[in-house]
Design an enzyme around this catalytic site. Structure first.
Site, short mmCIF file in Angstrom:
data_model
loop_
_atom_site.label_atom_id
_atom_site.label_comp_id
_atom_site.label_asym_id
_atom_site.label_seq_id
_atom_site.Cartn_x
_atom_site.Cartn_y
_atom_site.Cartn_z
CE1 TYR A 154 -3.81 2.15 0.81
CE2 TYR A 154 -2.18 3.16 2.28
CZ TYR A 154 -3.54 3.08 1.73
OH TYR A 154 -4.65 4.16 1.96
CE LYS A 158 -3.49 4.95 -1.32
NZ LYS A 158 -4.47 5.50 -2.29
#
Ligand code: NAI
Length: 246
Positions: A154, A158
């Site tokens: 993740y 990002k």
């Protein structure tokens, strides 16, 4: 503030995307709502958005699919007569420590969060360039800035979005297009509701403003960045995190 504009928001059936869609509709934008699975939730957001007297329509599409997103953008362009604002908000988590993280956990998160944003920017930027107008807003995360144990996939996606934002901002700045990112901290949505109460209390202790954020806290900034009040802001990553990551 957004009257006459058309906004395309991915992941608009709930949480932060829903709040952004409703805030943009409240400020006069027509909204195209992209979602992955829940038809009922999406059509409720469509109805709620339309109650502001604007045009709203929802579309089911997997943002990770290059050709599906190409067809989606063409369809929305036909239905709405063009797109002015793109919000890349769709995102997923598959949290695990790196030793337990499978190849699929990694690939799925990168495909939706990062490639999904690329797909949408790729397919909308031609019309933005043609009309010398466009506002691109990417929803990243403080995890992409600070890193987070259990979120290697993740956080990578990002952090990648931040690089994507700055590169696209540089490439398209000369064409009157702004590209910025919003980095939320801990916001109360389905994504974060799964957290145990004890972990939640511990986290709040570390937030200077002593509360979990609301989806509307993100939506307020998204409306501003989508408006002409933000015409001189591009390539920026703005945190909305109650001071968590100063
Ligand atoms: P959520 O899980 O409540 O909603 C996610 C939305 O994305 C849903 O509408 C879902 O249909 C859509 N979606 C998921 N996969 C998709 C796909 N393949 N194609 C199209 N749509 C897809 O998430 P939440 O909390 O509202 O988060 C929204 C964004 O904000 C995400 O990018 C997330 O990473 C980011 N964010 C959230 C934070 C939080 O605390 N909730 C913190 C920092 C960032």
């Amino acid at each position: 503030m957004l009257k006459g504009k058309v906004a395309l928001i991915t992941g608009a059936s709930r949480g932060i995307g829903r709040a952004i869609a409703l805030a943009m509709a409240a400020h006069g934008a027509d909204v195209a709502l992209i979602y992955a699975g829940n038809d009922k939730a999406a059509s409720e957001v469509e109805q709620e958005a339309a109650s502001f007297g604007i045009k709203a329509r929802c579309y089911k599409c997997n943002v990770a699919d290059y050709s599906a997103t190409e067809a989606l953008v063409a369809q929305i362009t036909e239905d709405f007569g063009g797109i002015d604002i793109l919000v890349n908000n769709a995102g997923i988590t598959r949290d695990k420590l790196i030793m337990q993280m499978s190849e699929a956990d990694y690939d799925d998160v990168l495909s939706v969060n990062l490639k999904g944003a690329y797909n949408m920017i790729k397919h909308t930027s031609r019309q933005f360039i043609k009309k010398r107008y466009g506002k691109i807003i990417n929803i990243t995360s403080v995890s992409g800035i600070m890193g987070n144990a259990g979120q290697a996939n993740y956080s990578a996606s990002k952090a990648g979005m931040i690089g994507l934002t700055k590169s696209v901002a540089r490439e398209l700045a000369g064409r009157g297009i702004n590209c910025n990112a919003i980095a939320p901290g801990f916001i109360g949505t389905d994504m974060t509701d799964a957290m145990p109460e004890s972990a939640r209390e511990e986290l709040i202790k570390n937030i200077p403003l002593k509360r979990i954020g609301e989806p509307e806290d993100i939506a307020n900034l998204a409306v501003f960045l989508a408006s002409d009040l933000a015409n001189y802001i591009t390539g920026e990553v703005i945190k909305v995190d109650g001071g968590l990551c100063m």
